[in-house]
Design a protein around this motif. Sequence first.
Motif, PDB file in Angstrom:
ATOM      1  N   TYR A  14       0.825  -1.207   0.000  1.00 52.67           N
ATOM      2  CA  TYR A  14       0.000   0.000   0.000  1.00 52.67           C
ATOM      3  C   TYR A  14       0.862   1.262   0.000  1.00 52.67           C
ATOM      4  CZ  TYR A  14      -4.656  -2.015   0.326  1.00 52.67           C
ATOM      5  OH  TYR A  14      -5.842  -2.648   0.025  1.00 52.67           O
ATOM      6  N   HIS A  53      -6.314   4.966   8.186  1.00 53.19           N
ATOM      7  CA  HIS A  53      -7.208   4.305   9.150  1.00 53.19           C
ATOM      8  C   HIS A  53      -7.167   2.794   8.940  1.00 53.19           C
ATOM      9  CE1 HIS A  53     -10.775   3.349  11.503  1.00 53.19           C
ATOM     10  NE2 HIS A  53     -10.769   4.598  11.947  1.00 53.19           N
ATOM     11  N   ASP A  85      -9.316   0.497   9.500  1.00 51.91           N
ATOM     12  CA  ASP A  85     -10.551  -0.103   8.986  1.00 51.91           C
ATOM     13  C   ASP A  85     -10.757   0.139   7.502  1.00 51.91           C
ATOM     14  OD1 ASP A  85     -11.136  -0.993  11.529  1.00 51.91           O
ATOM     15  OD2 ASP A  85     -12.368   0.755  12.036  1.00 51.91           O
ATOM     16  N   TYR A  86     -10.089   1.155   6.967  1.00 50.24           N
ATOM     17  CA  TYR A  86     -10.256   1.508   5.545  1.00 50.24           C
ATOM     18  C   TYR A  86      -8.871   1.760   4.924  1.00 50.24           C
ATOM     19  CZ  TYR A  86     -14.833   2.512   7.562  1.00 50.24           C
ATOM     20  OH  TYR A  86     -16.007   2.439   8.249  1.00 50.24           O
ATOM     21  N   TRP A  99      -7.532   1.435   2.072  1.00 47.52           N
ATOM     22  CA  TRP A  99      -7.416   2.062   0.754  1.00 47.52           C
ATOM     23  C   TRP A  99      -7.428   3.584   0.835  1.00 47.52           C
ATOM     24  CZ3 TRP A  99     -11.378   5.255  -0.772  1.00 47.52           C
ATOM     25  CH2 TRP A  99     -12.590   5.135  -0.071  1.00 47.52           C
ATOM     26  N   LEU A 100      -7.870   4.144   1.971  1.00 48.25           N
ATOM     27  CA  LEU A 100      -7.902   5.600   2.121  1.00 48.25           C
ATOM     28  C   LEU A 100      -6.498   6.217   2.191  1.00 48.25           C
ATOM     29  CD1 LEU A 100     -10.849   6.200   4.624  1.00 48.25           C
ATOM     30  CD2 LEU A 100     -10.809   6.646   2.161  1.00 48.25           C
TER      31      LEU A 100
END
Length: 483
Positions: free
Chosen positions: A297, A348, A350-351, A353-354
């Motif tokens: 990522y 974050h 939980d997300y 891809w943000l």
Amino acid sequence: MSAQQHFETAPEDKISLSKKLIYGLGAFVNNILAAAMGGMVVVLNLGLGMNPALVGLVSALPRLTDAITDPLMGYISDHTKSKWGRRRPYIFFGAIAAGVLFALLWQFPRGYSEEFYFWFFLIGSIIFLLGHTLFATPWVALGYELTPDYHERTRLMAVQNAMGYVAYLVAPWFVWFMQLDSFDDIIDGAGWLAIIIAAFTVTVGVLPALLLKERFIVPPAGQPMPDSISDPNDKSIKGAIKGFFKGFIVTLKFKPFLYLCAATFLVFNGFQLVASFQIYVIIYYVFGGDQSMGAEYFGWAGTVMAGTTFAVIFFVSWLSTKVGKKRAFYYATAVSMVGYSLKWFFYHPDYPWLVLVPAPFMAFGLGALFTLMGSMIADVCDMDELNTHERREGMYGSIFWWVVKLGMAVALAGGGILLNYTGFDVKLGGAQSEQTIYLMRIFDAFIPTLCSGIAIWMVYKYPITEKKALEIREELERRRQAT
């Protein structure tokens, strides 16, 4: 000339696209080496177990030698007289030296102590940087003198900056590449990656030397002027040393140049600090210690940022012809400050891809910086010639890029110190404390935001406008015709 009117570029001042691209190849080589030094250094920690503070220190110390070697190389290049020019011979042999030395630097022997690896990398880095200086300093100086036009300089820097950012499309994947299953471990991966980068450096880095022509084959002042820095008739070693130190001091006292150096240090230092820091935030906060997913990522975020930078570079180049170089810098840097701040909200677990969202905003910072700064320093070189009767692109370019390197060194050292300050321990993996994660996120998001804000104020004090640059050029051309 009103605030909305601008001078047109004369046909004879334009540089062909092919020559801009050839010059830009030097930017790719320069950036891939710089990005590799910053990105691959994690092998010292993740592969060899070196303390993060020592990793930062061993990355920073070699840059201190550049404070002497870069300006010295600039002075030598400015005063070289040969049928091949002042810059091209050094670019050619420097590319070869830098490539070979880079490959050797990352071939780590196995089974030694942390102290051994510290000194191995420190001494090897210093030797490599000597070869890199031999290439980079004359290459930078060559770009400042390729055209005398105010706007064409920005267009040239836009092309070379865009090509340089091709390196940053590749560089975010270095950590991932070094951990491929085809290698024994990350140490083996670093060695092979260095060989690939070295081969590219040698074959591509020599092209600007072979295919471009210099505008000033020898220093333009044939006789010493009353206010010139050096005496061209004094060929002694004492005269050369005196000329070097006098020129160095005059350069450091020139306020328009210092404003640009300060702004560059702040913007680049802020970016590099998070460049060496944010991978830890992504790995240990967003992915809970999963190095493989974190590296992937991180690579995607870097690729998005580098890809966006291409559009930013040419947008800023166009914008500067409409609102001026200074205002273009204000607007672009402010957008990057928004991007850095967004990391606090969009990184974050939980997300995941943000992590891609802030990247396009952050791209405005460096996209504008090295497009506009190179062009503005070329204007500074003209003002300096007006004052000193000498063309000293090598001296200005070397000191400017030493500031960039110093920023990188401070960022690498600061990143390691800050990482230790947060309480980070690689042995804990994803079990880092809440306090550690909190401090990592604070530093990652808001240090570069603060640095960029101060940089805007520094550029506000820079005095050379388009009208002023044209007046300086006209006076220089009258002077040259009279000699």
